[in-house]
Enzyme design. Sequence first.
Site, PDB file in Angstrom:
ATOM      1  N   MET A 101       0.829  -1.254  -0.188  1.00  0.00           N
ATOM      2  CA  MET A 101      -0.179  -0.163   0.138  1.00  0.00           C
ATOM      3  C   MET A 101       0.779   1.430   0.070  1.00  0.00           C
ATOM      4  SD  MET A 101      -2.894  -1.131   2.845  1.00  0.00           S
ATOM      5  CE  MET A 101      -1.531  -1.626   4.181  1.00  0.00           C
ATOM      6  N   ILE A 159       2.057  -5.257   8.260  1.00  0.00           N
ATOM      7  CA  ILE A 159       3.618  -4.793   8.272  1.00  0.00           C
ATOM      8  C   ILE A 159       3.611  -3.397   8.062  1.00  0.00           C
ATOM      9  CG2 ILE A 159       5.875  -5.308   7.272  1.00  0.00           C
ATOM     10  CD1 ILE A 159       4.708  -7.893   6.313  1.00  0.00           C
ATOM     11  N   GLY A 189       1.421   4.382   4.776  1.00  0.00           N
ATOM     12  CA  GLY A 189       2.345   3.387   3.957  1.00  0.00           C
ATOM     13  C   GLY A 189       2.524   2.159   4.488  1.00  0.00           C
ATOM     14  N   SER A 190       2.436   1.125   3.790  1.00  0.00           N
ATOM     15  CA  SER A 190       2.943  -0.180   4.447  1.00  0.00           C
ATOM     16  C   SER A 190       2.579  -1.449   3.723  1.00  0.00           C
ATOM     17  CB  SER A 190       1.864  -0.249   5.881  1.00  0.00           C
ATOM     18  OG  SER A 190       0.488   0.073   5.673  1.00  0.00           O
ATOM     19  N   ARG A 191       2.295  -2.583   4.393  1.00  0.00           N
ATOM     20  CA  ARG A 191       1.971  -3.990   3.508  1.00  0.00           C
ATOM     21  C   ARG A 191       1.122  -4.853   4.146  1.00  0.00           C
ATOM     22  NH1 ARG A 191       7.488  -7.122   2.105  1.00  0.00           N
ATOM     23  NH2 ARG A 191       6.752  -9.050   2.584  1.00  0.00           N
TER      24      ARG A 191
END
Length: 232
Positions: A101, A159, A189-191
């Site tokens: 993301m 994450i 912002g991440s995953r």
Amino acid sequence: MSVSMLSTFVKPMHPEGRKFVAIFAAIALILFLIWEPLGWVGVGLTVWCYYFFRDPERVTPVREGLMVSPADGVVSLLEPAVPPAELGLGDLPLTRVSVFMNVFNCHVNRLPYAGKITRVAYRDGKFLNASLDKASSENERNGLAVQMEDGRSYGVVQIAGLVARRILCEVKEGQQLLSGERFGLIRFGSRLDIYLPEGVHPLVCIGQTMVAGETVLADMRSDEEPRSGGIR
């Protein structure tokens, strides 16, 4: 049910974003007092902040066996990997699908498939770029182990990324959720990593754009082989 033009642009906001929008708006006001062009920059950043924390409704497929994406973003990794030990999913590799993301994606996370939350496990860590493979093992993360009705389990891991500084998980162990229900959010912002049950193949490709709660990630009733895709 009809969809109005206004509703395509104006979305509900996650409660986590209210204080940030208020802060951005206050800064914009101060910038207007200093110099008007700076104030308009502040207005733009305030709108972005609201947009980041948007929490739109999603239409989740309800057919049995369909697993949906837990996040908006792009499939960045698709490979066998051992799930984080804290999830208790064993030490054998499972197919891992990673959805990255960026700061313009909606960051509300949704459960891929209905089931009971059997474990919620937070682990402190670094803040590396979330698109890197090693982010799965080295970055701050929060994982869920979910037991489905047929007794099998899968994992989904939030994450943190390079600029992400807070993982929000809104569910508890023992809670029962439906496919597509909200379970958390990651700030800036991440995953998300999804560890599919053994023998389940993903129906998505690297580079594919995902919509949380809507894009079909896998079909546990299908014996279709993993898909490949081409850029058109």
